[in-house]
Design a protein around this motif. Structure first.
Motif, mmCIF file in Angstrom:
data_model
loop_
_atom_site.group_PDB
_atom_site.id
_atom_site.type_symbol
_atom_site.label_atom_id
_atom_site.label_comp_id
_atom_site.label_asym_id
_atom_site.label_seq_id
_atom_site.Cartn_x
_atom_site.Cartn_y
_atom_site.Cartn_z
ATOM 1 N N CYS A 38 0.837 -1.202 0.000
ATOM 2 C CA CYS A 38 0.000 0.000 0.000
ATOM 3 C C CYS A 38 0.868 1.247 0.000
ATOM 4 O O CYS A 38 1.965 1.260 0.549
ATOM 5 C CB CYS A 38 -0.886 -0.015 1.246
ATOM 6 N N SER A 40 0.566 3.781 1.774
ATOM 7 C CA SER A 40 0.879 4.249 3.129
ATOM 8 C C SER A 40 2.063 3.479 3.725
ATOM 9 O O SER A 40 2.702 3.949 4.669
ATOM 10 C CB SER A 40 -0.347 4.200 4.043
ATOM 11 N N HIS A 72 -0.625 -4.420 5.513
ATOM 12 C CA HIS A 72 -1.932 -4.490 6.174
ATOM 13 C C HIS A 72 -3.021 -4.983 5.228
ATOM 14 O O HIS A 72 -4.184 -4.921 5.556
ATOM 15 C CB HIS A 72 -2.273 -3.132 6.785
ATOM 16 N N TRP A 99 -7.217 -3.232 10.896
ATOM 17 C CA TRP A 99 -7.323 -1.961 11.637
ATOM 18 C C TRP A 99 -7.869 -2.202 13.038
ATOM 19 O O TRP A 99 -8.876 -1.635 13.438
ATOM 20 C CB TRP A 99 -8.174 -0.962 10.844
ATOM 21 N N CYS A 158 -7.525 -2.710 2.729
ATOM 22 C CA CYS A 158 -7.170 -1.291 2.889
ATOM 23 C C CYS A 158 -7.724 -0.472 1.738
ATOM 24 O O CYS A 158 -8.659 0.298 1.921
ATOM 25 C CB CYS A 158 -5.668 -1.072 3.025
ATOM 26 N N ARG A 345 -2.115 -2.539 -8.548
ATOM 27 C CA ARG A 345 -1.622 -2.848 -7.210
ATOM 28 C C ARG A 345 -0.538 -3.921 -7.252
ATOM 29 O O ARG A 345 -0.660 -4.878 -8.017
ATOM 30 C CB ARG A 345 -2.819 -3.390 -6.392
HETATM 31 ZN ZN LIG Z 1 -3.163 0.860 3.097
#
Ligand SMILES: [Zn+2]
Ligand SMILES: [Zn+2]
Length: 353
Positions: A38, A40, A72, A99, A158, A345
């Protein structure tokens, strides 16, 4: 267990050996099979976010401890259950909702773990899917992916629920009411797919790249607006036939947030999702006069994940392009993402897959 971990911020990930966790209580130990990379993760790897005005948020100050196996967007195979874990069995393949929070507060107990004040997210505050094994605190964090492609289903944890949860914040709206999306990257294309699956018809995409705008139109956006230079808000308003009720800003940088805010009409809502960084100055009288809402949206709940998986299982959500890379090349995958050399992705494929 092994992990391709952040040992030092901004330095290459290192393969390290860690003790394989022993699940206690309601915990479930899974062997990672797939894990999405990801955007992030890049911030976690760098160790900071830009808050604008020269201010920086350090993730170390926020409780991120190294070494850390990031990741994640996890799919795994159940290998061991804690003595109080029920509802799954060894061998089950599940999406791991990452999360997670304290597990005890009202938010956690109502499946809003992502709103817990003591977040313990997998891949951020505890080891995640860049490792061979991962621990889910409770079986309710495990979602059955059914017949979905696990490499794609991993991304729902996510990028999928982030978009789904933001869309939920602007709905319900009539299908022909414009919903403006800012940013035609992976999240933006995902948002188009989910809005279409929810039968929304009027989707206006804003992006600075002509190539990405073309991609958005191909993916089902109704119109595309050039997000570069001056006059972006005016172009959004023109494309929508007037100021708008709903903008989802998947970039959320100083420029995009200002244009999105200026495009709002009375009763309008700006949902901020992206973590590009910067700041937004709000003209205060306009907030009450126009009854505006500016709302941040942070990932999504486990309920969002279950709903999104059900929507995908109905066949309504087209699969996004996914490139799989061996988990042992996690560092290479991260660098490809940093350098923008990614179409869709990247998903790590573990040896256990
Ligand atoms: Zn993410
Ligand atoms: Zn909690």
């Amino acid at each position: 267990m092994r992990a391709w971990a952040v040992v030092e911020n901004d330095a290459p990930l290192k393969e390290i050996e860690l003790p394989t966790p022993e699940p206690t209580g309601t915990e479930v130990l899974l062997e990672t099979t797939y894990c999405g990379v990801c955007h992030s993760d890049l911030h976690i790897w760098e160790g900071r976010y830009d808050l604008g005005g020269g201010k920086v948020m350090s993730l170390k100050d926020r409780g991120v401890v190294l070494p850390l196996a990031m990741g994640h967007e996890i799919v795994g195979r159940v290998v061991k259950l804690g003595p109080e874990a029920t509802g799954v069995k060894v061998g089950d393949i599940r999406i791991v909702y990452p999360w997670v929070g304290c597990g005890k507060c009202a938010q956690c107990l109502s499946d809003n773990d992502n709103m817990c004040l003591n977040g313990r997210s997998l891949g951020v505050y505890q080891n995640g899917g860049y490792g061979t094994h991962v621990v889910a605190p409770h079986p309710r964090h495990l979602v059955d992916l059914g017949t979905l492609d696990p490499a794609i289903a991993a991304t729902y944890a996510c990028s999928g629920i982030t978009v789904y949860s933001a869309i939920r914040k602007v709905l319900p709206l009539p299908a022909d009411e414009p919903i403006v999306l800012v940013g035609a990257g992976g999240l933006g294309l995902n948002a188009i797919a989910i809005l279409r699956a929810l039968n929304h018809e009027n989707i206006v995409m804003v992006d600075t790249s002509a190539e990405k705008r073309a991609g958005a139109l191909k993916a089902g956006a109704s119109k595309a607006v050039d997000g570069s230079g001056e006059g972006v808000a005016a172009r959004i308003i023109e494309a929508c036939g007037g100021p708008v009720l709903a903008v989802i800003d998947l970039v959320n940088g100083t420029g995009s947030a200002r244009a999105a805010f200026e495009a709002l009409r009375k009763g309008g809502k700006l949902v901020q999702v992206g973590l590009f960084g910067g700041e937004l100055t709000l003209p205060l009288p306009l907030m009450p006069i126009k009854a505006l809402t500016v709302q941040g949206s942070y990932v999504g709940s486990v309920t969002d994940l279950r709903e999104l998986v059900a929507l995908a299982q109905s066949g309504a959500v087209p699969a996004l392009p996914v490139t799989t890379i061996p988990q042992s090349q996690a560092n290479e995958a991260l660098m490809r993402l940093r350098d923008g050399r990614v179409n869709g992705r990247i998903v790590l494929k573990a040896e256990a897959a």
